[in-house]
Enzyme design. Structure first.
Site, PDB file in Angstrom:
ATOM      1  N   HIS A  23       0.836  -1.206   0.000  1.00 41.90           N
ATOM      2  CA  HIS A  23       0.000   0.000   0.000  1.00 41.90           C
ATOM      3  C   HIS A  23       0.870   1.256   0.000  1.00 41.90           C
ATOM      4  O   HIS A  23       0.660   2.171  -0.812  1.00 41.90           O
ATOM      5  CB  HIS A  23      -0.901  -0.021   1.242  1.00 41.90           C
ATOM      6  CG  HIS A  23      -1.777   1.171   1.400  1.00 41.90           C
ATOM      7  ND1 HIS A  23      -3.141   1.138   1.156  1.00 41.90           N
ATOM      8  CD2 HIS A  23      -1.503   2.450   1.794  1.00 41.90           C
ATOM      9  CE1 HIS A  23      -3.652   2.330   1.394  1.00 41.90           C
ATOM     10  NE2 HIS A  23      -2.672   3.148   1.781  1.00 41.90           N
ATOM     11  N   GLU A  24       1.857   1.298   0.883  1.00 46.34           N
ATOM     12  CA  GLU A  24       2.716   2.482   0.982  1.00 46.34           C
ATOM     13  C   GLU A  24       3.633   2.624  -0.230  1.00 46.34           C
ATOM     14  O   GLU A  24       3.862   3.733  -0.729  1.00 46.34           O
ATOM     15  CB  GLU A  24       3.533   2.425   2.271  1.00 46.34           C
ATOM     16  CG  GLU A  24       2.715   2.615   3.531  1.00 46.34           C
ATOM     17  CD  GLU A  24       1.977   3.941   3.550  1.00 46.34           C
ATOM     18  OE1 GLU A  24       2.477   4.919   2.962  1.00 46.34           O
ATOM     19  OE2 GLU A  24       0.888   4.003   4.148  1.00 46.34           O
ATOM     20  N   HIS A  27       1.986   4.378  -3.153  1.00 47.46           N
ATOM     21  CA  HIS A  27       1.936   5.839  -3.059  1.00 47.46           C
ATOM     22  C   HIS A  27       3.222   6.440  -3.624  1.00 47.46           C
ATOM     23  O   HIS A  27       3.197   7.365  -4.443  1.00 47.46           O
ATOM     24  CB  HIS A  27       1.784   6.277  -1.591  1.00 47.46           C
ATOM     25  CG  HIS A  27       0.428   6.049  -1.016  1.00 47.46           C
ATOM     26  ND1 HIS A  27      -0.730   6.511  -1.612  1.00 47.46           N
ATOM     27  CD2 HIS A  27       0.044   5.427   0.132  1.00 47.46           C
ATOM     28  CE1 HIS A  27      -1.770   6.175  -0.862  1.00 47.46           C
ATOM     29  NE2 HIS A  27      -1.327   5.514   0.195  1.00 47.46           N
TER      30      HIS A  27
END
Length: 225
Positions: A23-24, A27
Protein backbone atom coordinates in the site's frame (compact mmCIF):
# COMPACT_ATOMS: atom_id res chain seq x y z
CA UNK A 1 -4.79 -23.27 20.86
CA UNK A 2 -5.05 -25.85 18.04
CA UNK A 3 -2.84 -26.31 14.97
CA UNK A 4 -5.09 -24.11 12.81
CA UNK A 5 -4.70 -21.25 15.29
CA UNK A 6 -0.93 -21.69 15.20
CA UNK A 7 -0.98 -21.46 11.40
CA UNK A 8 -3.42 -18.57 11.41
CA UNK A 9 -1.12 -16.20 13.27
CA UNK A 10 1.87 -16.34 10.86
CA UNK A 11 -0.51 -16.35 7.90
CA UNK A 12 -2.14 -13.17 9.18
CA UNK A 13 1.24 -11.54 9.89
CA UNK A 14 2.53 -12.27 6.39
CA UNK A 15 -0.71 -11.09 4.75
CA UNK A 16 -0.72 -7.89 6.81
CA UNK A 17 2.88 -7.07 5.85
CA UNK A 18 2.14 -7.61 2.15
CA UNK A 19 -0.99 -5.47 2.38
CA UNK A 20 0.40 -2.49 4.29
CA UNK A 21 3.88 -2.38 2.74
CA UNK A 22 2.56 -2.68 -0.81
CA UNK A 23 0.00 0.00 0.00
CA UNK A 24 2.72 2.48 0.98
CA UNK A 25 5.07 1.57 -1.87
CA UNK A 26 2.31 2.28 -4.39
CA UNK A 27 1.94 5.84 -3.06
CA UNK A 28 5.64 6.44 -3.64
CA UNK A 29 5.68 4.67 -6.99
CA UNK A 30 2.84 6.75 -8.46
CA UNK A 31 4.43 9.92 -7.08
CA UNK A 32 7.70 8.86 -8.76
CA UNK A 33 5.85 8.59 -12.08
CA UNK A 34 5.00 12.28 -11.66
CA UNK A 35 8.61 13.26 -11.05
CA UNK A 36 8.78 13.01 -7.26
CA UNK A 37 11.93 11.08 -6.30
CA UNK A 38 11.49 11.55 -2.54
CA UNK A 39 10.47 7.97 -1.79
CA UNK A 40 12.94 6.46 -4.25
CA UNK A 41 15.91 8.51 -3.03
CA UNK A 42 15.13 7.62 0.59
CA UNK A 43 15.02 3.91 -0.24
CA UNK A 44 11.32 3.57 0.55
CA UNK A 45 10.33 1.87 -2.71
CA UNK A 46 12.03 -1.27 -1.43
CA UNK A 47 10.05 -4.35 -0.37
CA UNK A 48 12.32 -4.74 2.68
CA UNK A 49 9.79 -4.83 5.54
CA UNK A 50 12.23 -3.45 8.11
CA UNK A 51 12.22 0.03 6.55
CA UNK A 52 8.42 0.18 6.44
CA UNK A 53 7.40 -1.14 9.86
CA UNK A 54 5.86 1.42 12.18
CA UNK A 55 6.17 0.31 15.84
CA UNK A 56 2.68 1.55 16.67
CA UNK A 57 0.71 0.90 13.48
CA UNK A 58 2.47 -2.29 12.33
CA UNK A 59 3.01 -4.00 15.69
CA UNK A 60 1.06 -2.59 18.63
CA UNK A 61 -2.27 -1.94 16.88
CA UNK A 62 -2.46 -5.39 15.20
CA UNK A 63 -1.38 -7.03 18.46
CA UNK A 64 -4.07 -5.30 20.49
CA UNK A 65 -6.89 -5.63 17.97
CA UNK A 66 -6.29 -9.14 16.64
CA UNK A 67 -3.48 -11.28 17.98
CA UNK A 68 -3.89 -10.61 21.71
CA UNK A 69 -7.49 -11.92 21.79
CA UNK A 70 -6.31 -15.07 19.96
CA UNK A 71 -3.43 -15.63 22.37
CA UNK A 72 -5.85 -15.26 25.28
CA UNK A 73 -8.05 -17.99 23.83
CA UNK A 74 -10.80 -15.80 22.39
CA UNK A 75 -11.83 -15.61 18.78
CA UNK A 76 -9.69 -13.40 16.57
CA UNK A 77 -10.41 -9.70 16.73
CA UNK A 78 -10.57 -7.03 14.07
CA UNK A 79 -7.20 -6.92 12.28
CA UNK A 80 -6.10 -3.42 11.37
CA UNK A 81 -2.76 -1.67 11.01
CA UNK A 82 -0.54 0.46 8.82
CA UNK A 83 3.06 0.83 7.72
CA UNK A 84 5.30 3.87 8.07
CA UNK A 85 4.02 6.40 5.49
CA UNK A 86 6.16 6.71 2.37
CA UNK A 87 7.38 10.32 1.96
CA UNK A 88 5.81 12.18 -0.95
CA UNK A 89 6.53 15.72 -2.15
CA UNK A 90 3.02 16.75 -3.08
CA UNK A 91 4.18 20.08 -4.51
CA UNK A 92 6.26 18.24 -7.13
CA UNK A 93 3.39 15.92 -7.98
CA UNK A 94 0.93 18.80 -8.37
CA UNK A 95 3.41 20.86 -10.37
CA UNK A 96 3.89 18.02 -12.86
CA UNK A 97 0.41 16.53 -12.95
CA UNK A 98 -1.98 18.88 -11.21
CA UNK A 99 -4.49 17.92 -8.57
CA UNK A 100 -5.53 14.88 -10.62
CA UNK A 101 -2.04 13.47 -10.09
CA UNK A 102 -2.25 14.16 -6.35
CA UNK A 103 -5.58 12.32 -6.23
CA UNK A 104 -4.01 9.37 -8.04
CA UNK A 105 -1.22 9.24 -5.46
CA UNK A 106 -3.84 9.32 -2.69
CA UNK A 107 -5.78 6.41 -4.19
CA UNK A 108 -2.77 4.32 -5.25
CA UNK A 109 -2.60 2.31 -2.03
CA UNK A 110 -6.35 1.66 -2.04
CA UNK A 111 -6.22 0.45 -5.65
CA UNK A 112 -3.37 -1.89 -4.68
CA UNK A 113 -5.39 -3.31 -1.78
CA UNK A 114 -8.46 -3.89 -3.96
CA UNK A 115 -6.25 -5.54 -6.61
CA UNK A 116 -4.67 -7.88 -4.05
CA UNK A 117 -8.09 -8.69 -2.61
CA UNK A 118 -9.39 -9.51 -6.09
CA UNK A 119 -6.44 -11.81 -6.82
CA UNK A 120 -6.91 -13.52 -3.45
CA UNK A 121 -10.62 -14.03 -4.10
CA UNK A 122 -9.89 -15.64 -7.49
CA UNK A 123 -7.46 -18.03 -5.79
CA UNK A 124 -9.80 -18.75 -2.91
CA UNK A 125 -12.77 -19.82 -5.01
CA UNK A 126 -10.53 -22.17 -7.02
CA UNK A 127 -8.85 -23.84 -4.03
CA UNK A 128 -10.48 -26.75 -2.17
CA UNK A 129 -10.69 -26.39 1.57
CA UNK A 130 -7.92 -28.22 3.45
CA UNK A 131 -8.69 -31.73 4.62
CA UNK A 132 -6.96 -34.08 7.02
CA UNK A 133 -4.96 -35.57 4.16
CA UNK A 134 -3.47 -32.25 3.10
CA UNK A 135 -0.07 -31.03 4.18
CA UNK A 136 0.53 -28.28 6.74
CA UNK A 137 1.99 -26.20 3.92
CA UNK A 138 -1.27 -26.38 1.96
CA UNK A 139 -3.31 -25.51 5.06
CA UNK A 140 -1.03 -22.54 5.69
CA UNK A 141 -1.35 -21.40 2.06
CA UNK A 142 -5.14 -21.62 2.21
CA UNK A 143 -5.28 -19.60 5.43
CA UNK A 144 -2.83 -17.09 3.96
CA UNK A 145 -5.09 -16.49 0.94
CA UNK A 146 -8.08 -15.97 3.24
CA UNK A 147 -6.14 -13.48 5.37
CA UNK A 148 -4.81 -11.71 2.28
CA UNK A 149 -8.37 -11.23 1.03
CA UNK A 150 -9.79 -10.05 4.34
CA UNK A 151 -6.94 -7.72 5.33
CA UNK A 152 -6.74 -6.01 1.96
CA UNK A 153 -10.49 -5.40 1.94
CA UNK A 154 -10.35 -4.00 5.48
CA UNK A 155 -7.49 -1.65 4.59
CA UNK A 156 -9.15 -0.49 1.38
CA UNK A 157 -12.46 0.25 3.13
CA UNK A 158 -10.80 2.03 6.06
CA UNK A 159 -8.66 4.19 3.79
CA UNK A 160 -11.65 5.21 1.70
CA UNK A 161 -13.17 6.86 4.78
CA UNK A 162 -12.44 10.62 4.90
CA UNK A 163 -10.56 10.34 8.18
CA UNK A 164 -7.95 13.11 8.67
CA UNK A 165 -4.49 11.84 7.80
CA UNK A 166 -5.75 8.87 5.79
CA UNK A 167 -6.07 8.41 2.03
CA UNK A 168 -9.76 9.21 1.80
CA UNK A 169 -9.24 12.62 3.41
CA UNK A 170 -6.25 13.34 1.16
CA UNK A 171 -8.32 12.51 -1.91
CA UNK A 172 -11.20 14.74 -0.80
CA UNK A 173 -8.74 17.55 -0.02
CA UNK A 174 -7.19 17.51 -3.49
CA UNK A 175 -10.58 17.12 -5.15
CA UNK A 176 -11.91 20.19 -3.39
CA UNK A 177 -8.71 22.15 -4.06
CA UNK A 178 -9.10 21.32 -7.73
CA UNK A 179 -12.49 23.04 -7.59
CA UNK A 180 -11.04 25.93 -5.55
CA UNK A 181 -12.77 24.97 -2.30
CA UNK A 182 -9.97 25.52 0.20
CA UNK A 183 -11.98 25.29 3.42
CA UNK A 184 -12.27 21.49 3.24
CA UNK A 185 -8.54 20.97 2.73
CA UNK A 186 -7.75 23.41 5.53
CA UNK A 187 -10.09 21.54 7.88
CA UNK A 188 -8.47 18.16 7.14
CA UNK A 189 -4.98 19.66 7.55
CA UNK A 190 -5.85 21.04 10.99
CA UNK A 191 -7.63 17.84 12.05
CA UNK A 192 -4.86 15.48 10.87
CA UNK A 193 -3.26 15.04 14.34
CA UNK A 194 -6.60 13.73 15.60
CA UNK A 195 -7.11 11.11 12.89
CA UNK A 196 -5.96 8.26 15.11
CA UNK A 197 -8.56 9.30 17.71
CA UNK A 198 -11.24 9.03 15.05
CA UNK A 199 -9.98 5.53 14.16
CA UNK A 200 -10.14 4.42 17.80
CA UNK A 201 -13.65 5.84 18.21
CA UNK A 202 -14.81 3.96 15.12
CA UNK A 203 -13.22 0.68 16.26
CA UNK A 204 -14.61 0.69 19.81
CA UNK A 205 -18.11 2.03 19.14
CA UNK A 206 -21.11 0.85 17.11
CA UNK A 207 -20.00 3.28 14.38
CA UNK A 208 -17.81 0.50 12.99
CA UNK A 209 -20.90 -1.42 11.89
CA UNK A 210 -22.27 1.02 9.25
CA UNK A 211 -18.90 2.61 8.43
CA UNK A 212 -16.71 -0.48 8.24
CA UNK A 213 -18.44 -3.85 8.77
CA UNK A 214 -21.24 -3.38 6.25
CA UNK A 215 -18.98 -2.05 3.45
CA UNK A 216 -16.52 -4.91 4.08
CA UNK A 217 -19.34 -7.44 3.84
CA UNK A 218 -20.60 -5.89 0.60
CA UNK A 219 -17.13 -5.97 -0.99
CA UNK A 220 -16.49 -9.55 0.13
CA UNK A 221 -19.83 -10.70 -1.25
CA UNK A 222 -19.04 -9.09 -4.59
CA UNK A 223 -15.58 -10.63 -4.77
CA UNK A 224 -16.63 -14.14 -3.77
CA UNK A 225 -19.63 -14.45 -6.07
Amino acid sequence: MNSIDLLEIPAAVLALLIAIIGHEIMHGWVAYKYGDRTAKDSGRLSINPLIHIDPFGSILVPLMTYFLPMLLGASSGFLFGWAKPVPVNTHTVIRNGGYNAAMQVSLAGIVYNFFMATMASVLLVSLPQPSEGDTILYAFGYLFVIKLLLINVVLAVFNLLPIPGFDGAHFVSYLTLKHKIRAVAEFFAKAEPYGIIAIIIILVTPLKIPLVIWPIEIVLNLLLK
